[in-house]
Design a protein around this motif. Structure first.
Motif, mmCIF file in Angstrom:
data_model
loop_
_atom_site.group_PDB
_atom_site.id
_atom_site.type_symbol
_atom_site.label_atom_id
_atom_site.label_comp_id
_atom_site.label_asym_id
_atom_site.label_seq_id
_atom_site.Cartn_x
_atom_site.Cartn_y
_atom_site.Cartn_z
ATOM 1 N N ILE A 242 0.858 -1.177 0.000
ATOM 2 C CA ILE A 242 0.000 0.000 0.000
ATOM 3 C C ILE A 242 0.904 1.239 0.000
ATOM 4 C CG2 ILE A 242 -0.244 -0.030 2.527
ATOM 5 C CD1 ILE A 242 -3.169 0.906 2.129
ATOM 6 N N SER A 243 0.436 2.321 -0.619
ATOM 7 C CA SER A 243 1.276 3.520 -0.676
ATOM 8 C C SER A 243 1.127 4.333 0.609
ATOM 9 C CB SER A 243 0.890 4.377 -1.882
ATOM 10 O OG SER A 243 -0.366 4.971 -1.650
ATOM 11 N N PRO A 272 10.521 2.733 3.909
ATOM 12 C CA PRO A 272 9.326 1.879 3.959
ATOM 13 C C PRO A 272 8.941 1.500 5.394
ATOM 14 C CG PRO A 272 11.165 0.728 2.904
ATOM 15 C CD PRO A 272 11.657 2.100 3.239
ATOM 16 N N ILE A 273 7.631 1.389 5.618
ATOM 17 C CA ILE A 273 7.123 0.919 6.915
ATOM 18 C C ILE A 273 6.530 -0.469 6.691
ATOM 19 C CG2 ILE A 273 5.487 1.342 8.792
ATOM 20 C CD1 ILE A 273 5.342 4.260 7.934
ATOM 21 N N ARG A 274 6.926 -1.415 7.511
ATOM 22 C CA ARG A 274 6.356 -2.758 7.363
ATOM 23 C C ARG A 274 5.560 -3.089 8.621
ATOM 24 N NH1 ARG A 274 7.908 -6.792 3.768
ATOM 25 N NH2 ARG A 274 9.877 -5.780 3.288
ATOM 26 N N LEU A 275 4.317 -3.505 8.449
ATOM 27 C CA LEU A 275 3.480 -3.890 9.591
ATOM 28 C C LEU A 275 3.554 -5.397 9.742
ATOM 29 C CD1 LEU A 275 0.329 -1.739 8.730
ATOM 30 C CD2 LEU A 275 2.308 -1.087 10.088
ATOM 31 N N LEU A 276 3.942 -5.865 10.920
ATOM 32 C CA LEU A 276 4.150 -7.295 11.124
ATOM 33 C C LEU A 276 3.443 -7.769 12.384
ATOM 34 C CD1 LEU A 276 7.886 -7.091 10.174
ATOM 35 C CD2 LEU A 276 6.270 -8.602 9.028
ATOM 36 N N ASN A 277 3.295 -9.098 12.480
ATOM 37 C CA ASN A 277 2.544 -9.701 13.574
ATOM 38 C C ASN A 277 3.466 -10.534 14.467
ATOM 39 O OD1 ASN A 277 0.785 -11.098 15.192
ATOM 40 N ND2 ASN A 277 -0.511 -11.853 13.546
ATOM 41 N N THR A 278 3.585 -10.146 15.734
ATOM 42 C CA THR A 278 4.486 -10.897 16.633
ATOM 43 C C THR A 278 4.015 -12.337 16.841
ATOM 44 O OG1 THR A 278 3.382 -9.675 18.385
ATOM 45 C CG2 THR A 278 5.693 -9.226 18.100
ATOM 46 N N MET A 279 2.707 -12.595 16.679
ATOM 47 C CA MET A 279 2.202 -13.949 16.868
ATOM 48 C C MET A 279 2.523 -14.818 15.655
ATOM 49 S SD MET A 279 0.949 -13.440 19.761
ATOM 50 C CE MET A 279 -0.426 -14.289 20.499
ATOM 51 N N LYS A 280 2.711 -14.163 14.490
ATOM 52 C CA LYS A 280 3.047 -14.900 13.258
ATOM 53 C C LYS A 280 4.219 -14.193 12.589
ATOM 54 C CE LYS A 280 -1.430 -15.375 11.550
ATOM 55 N NZ LYS A 280 -2.222 -15.260 10.312
ATOM 56 N N PRO A 281 5.406 -14.297 13.186
ATOM 57 C CA PRO A 281 6.523 -13.480 12.709
ATOM 58 C C PRO A 281 6.920 -13.754 11.259
ATOM 59 C CG PRO A 281 7.177 -14.836 14.599
ATOM 60 C CD PRO A 281 5.757 -15.146 14.327
ATOM 61 N N ASP A 282 6.547 -14.919 10.714
ATOM 62 C CA ASP A 282 6.962 -15.212 9.344
ATOM 63 C C ASP A 282 5.952 -14.735 8.305
ATOM 64 O OD1 ASP A 282 9.314 -16.351 10.223
ATOM 65 O OD2 ASP A 282 8.323 -18.280 10.587
ATOM 66 N N LYS A 284 3.906 -12.303 5.892
ATOM 67 C CA LYS A 284 4.443 -11.190 5.104
ATOM 68 C C LYS A 284 4.077 -9.816 5.650
ATOM 69 C CE LYS A 284 4.419 -12.311 0.181
ATOM 70 N NZ LYS A 284 3.438 -12.164 -0.891
ATOM 71 N N GLY A 285 2.883 -9.688 6.212
ATOM 72 C CA GLY A 285 2.446 -8.389 6.709
ATOM 73 C C GLY A 285 2.156 -7.415 5.577
ATOM 74 N N THR A 286 2.190 -6.136 5.900
ATOM 75 C CA THR A 286 1.882 -5.087 4.926
ATOM 76 C C THR A 286 3.084 -4.178 4.768
ATOM 77 O OG1 THR A 286 -0.431 -5.076 5.635
ATOM 78 C CG2 THR A 286 0.351 -3.122 4.448
ATOM 79 N N ILE A 287 3.453 -3.895 3.527
ATOM 80 C CA ILE A 287 4.546 -2.944 3.327
ATOM 81 C C ILE A 287 3.982 -1.629 2.786
ATOM 82 C CG2 ILE A 287 5.164 -3.927 1.071
ATOM 83 C CD1 ILE A 287 8.030 -2.895 2.989
ATOM 84 N N ILE A 288 4.343 -0.548 3.462
ATOM 85 C CA ILE A 288 3.894 0.783 3.062
ATOM 86 C C ILE A 288 5.085 1.505 2.435
ATOM 87 C CG2 ILE A 288 2.849 2.942 3.840
ATOM 88 C CD1 ILE A 288 1.994 1.406 6.413
ATOM 89 N N SER A 289 4.951 1.898 1.193
ATOM 90 C CA SER A 289 6.061 2.583 0.528
ATOM 91 C C SER A 289 5.499 3.495 -0.557
ATOM 92 C CB SER A 289 7.023 1.561 -0.071
ATOM 93 O OG SER A 289 6.389 0.898 -1.139
ATOM 94 N N GLU A 290 6.383 4.059 -1.374
ATOM 95 C CA GLU A 290 5.952 4.902 -2.475
ATOM 96 C C GLU A 290 4.994 4.156 -3.403
ATOM 97 O OE1 GLU A 290 9.208 7.028 -2.129
ATOM 98 O OE2 GLU A 290 7.410 8.175 -1.644
#
Ligand code: ASP
Ligand code: MG
Length: 447
Positions: A242-243, A272-282, A284-290
């Motif tokens: 997501i941008s 870039p900001i990456r949103l990650l889950n400590t309960m599921k560290p592997d 992919k999560g969400t990457i926020i960038s341009e």
């Protein structure tokens, strides 16, 4: 050396087991700065304690302070293996709580309140630091109060922060792992202050920006931003990309995941900001960038507790200055406006903070007839609404065709279309939008 920024929220440090898991997560060779929140529930409890102190209810305050202290003494019992670490932790806890208790004997003002609110992050970072120490993982605890500072308009003082943080890192040049407190800072006079509730995310992005970090990771207990509210509709999926602009629109609605103001510093420095889950560290999560997702529709979010205000006046017809006078009323009562729609003779506005509503209405009545509707919900659709596209508004409205609409806002930004509805229709609206915009559109589906 470029440091990765990893911010962990209250639940990630919320128990002995979570603190232990956290140590495993951060223990590798990558240079990094760990930003921690207070343990889950702590800041709320401190706010509550401050309220009692303001009200001069010192006995109640003492009871609350003792109760919060004992949650800490319980956690450390199972956190540490050695007697030595345990004693050190208990001493630390006692000294912070004695400090909080000292305010039951003395005057309580806004300065003392800020000092009380700062204790949660000071304790969580120290306990984590002791845990790493006990496990022979080298780390440096950097007090946020030594570098995190606001300027005269209560905005982060980026040059001060950059200068002092870089100096501290340099002085500890041989170390890889740094820990600091989220949320807390000093104001322009050097007094203890904070970045407002939920502000630890902001700490992380400010640090990431001043250091030009390769990445800012925000670790929570959910796997990134979702395309719809999983508490209300099923199925939803995490958004992979997501941008910054799209994320900022969504953050206001999903503040639980990401603090809305925190996107800006990262965006300015292209970190870039990456949103990650400590309960599921592997995961992919969400990457926020341009780079946006390139999809027509990215996500739908809702915000409840909205009040709609309509002002109708013949004076608005072909007049200038009318809207300014209306906006000035909201400014005087420090009440932000979320949505606006206008016609030649009327304007509708929405606000999410009704605390000054009666005063606002009274003043608006000087301009014309005022109508107020409470229990409204903003439904926000985030996507790519570039000017050359043609059928997106149609698809949104088609999904909502059975729902009475109070306001529609299109064209404010190229990333957001919002509608205002009565809250009783929220579930129906989110479900319909999910069906029409996401589940039927296989080319729109996330991974
Ligand atoms: N502990 C603070 C709060 O609860 C800051 C944060 O967690 O982001 O608001
Ligand atoms: Mg938070």
């Amino acid at each position: 050396m470029s440091h990765l920024i990893m911010k962990f929220g209250g639940t990630s440090v919320g128990s002995a087991a979570r603190i232990q898991a956290l140590a495993d997560l951060v223990n590798d060779e990558r240079p990094k700065i760990i930003v921690l929140s207070a343990m889950a529930g702590t800041t709320n409890a401190l706010v509550d304690i401050a309220d009692s102190l303001y009200a001069n209810q010192n006995d109640t305050a003492n009871e609350k302070i003792n109760a919060l202290e004992s949650t800490y003494t319980e956690v450390v019992k199972t956190l540490y293996l050695s007697e030595k670490s345990l004693n050190k932790a208990n001493e630390l806890i006692k000294s912070h709580f004695d400090y909080i208790r000292s305010f039951t004997l003395d005057l309580f003002t806004v300065h003392e309140e800020k000092a009380v609110l700062a204790q949660g992050e000071l304790i969580s970072t120290a306990l984590f630091h002791y845990y790493l120490e006990e496990n022979e993982i080298p780390s440096v605890l950097v007090p946020a109060l030594d570098f995190m500072r606001l300027n005269h308009i209560d905005e982060p003082d980026f040059s001060f922060i950059g200068k002092h943080l870089k100096r501290i890192l340099k002085e500890n040049g041989e170390n890889l792992l740094f820990i600091t407190q989220g949320y807390i800072c000093r104001n322009e006079f050097g007094e203890i202050d904070n970045l407002k509730r939920g502000g630890s995310d902001y700490t992380a992005t400010i640090i990431g920006a001043v250091l030009d970090s390769p990445e800012i990771q925000i670790w929570t207990d959910i796997d990134g931003m979702h395309n719809n509210d999983p508490r209300v509709v099923q199925p939803t999926y995490p958004i992979t990309e997501i941008s910054y602009n799209e994320a900022a629109e969504l953050a206001y609605f999903g503040a639980r995941i990401l603090h809305p103001t925190c996107v800006l510093p990262a965006q300015k420095k292209h970190v870039p900001i990456r949103l990650l889950n400590t309960m599921k560290p592997d995961a992919k999560g969400t990457i926020i960038s341009e780079k946006g997702s390139g999809r027509d529709f990215i996500a739908v979010a809702a915000k409840d507790g909205i009040t709609a205000i309509n002002v109708r006046s013949g004076r608005m017809l072909l007049a200038y200055g009318f809207l300014r006078s209306v906006f000035e009323v909201f400014e005087r009562y420090r009440t932000p406006i979320d949505m606006i729609t206008t016609s030649e003779v009327a304007v509708s506005l929405s606000i999410d903070n009704p605390s000054q509503l009666n005063e606002i209405i009274k003043e608006l009545e000087n301009f014309g007839q005022v109508q107020v509707d409470q229990n409204q919900t903003i439904i926000c659709v985030v996507g790519d609404f570039s000017r050359d596209k043609q059928d997106q508004a149609f698809r949104i409205l088609e999904a909502l065709k059975e729902i009475p609409l109070r306001m529609i806002s299109y064209g404010g930004s190229e990333h957001n279309v919002s509608v205002l509805i009565e809250s009783q229709f929220k579930k129906q609206a989110l479900t319909k939008l999910n069906e029409v915009l996401f589940l039927n559109q296989t080319n729109n589906q996330g991974s």
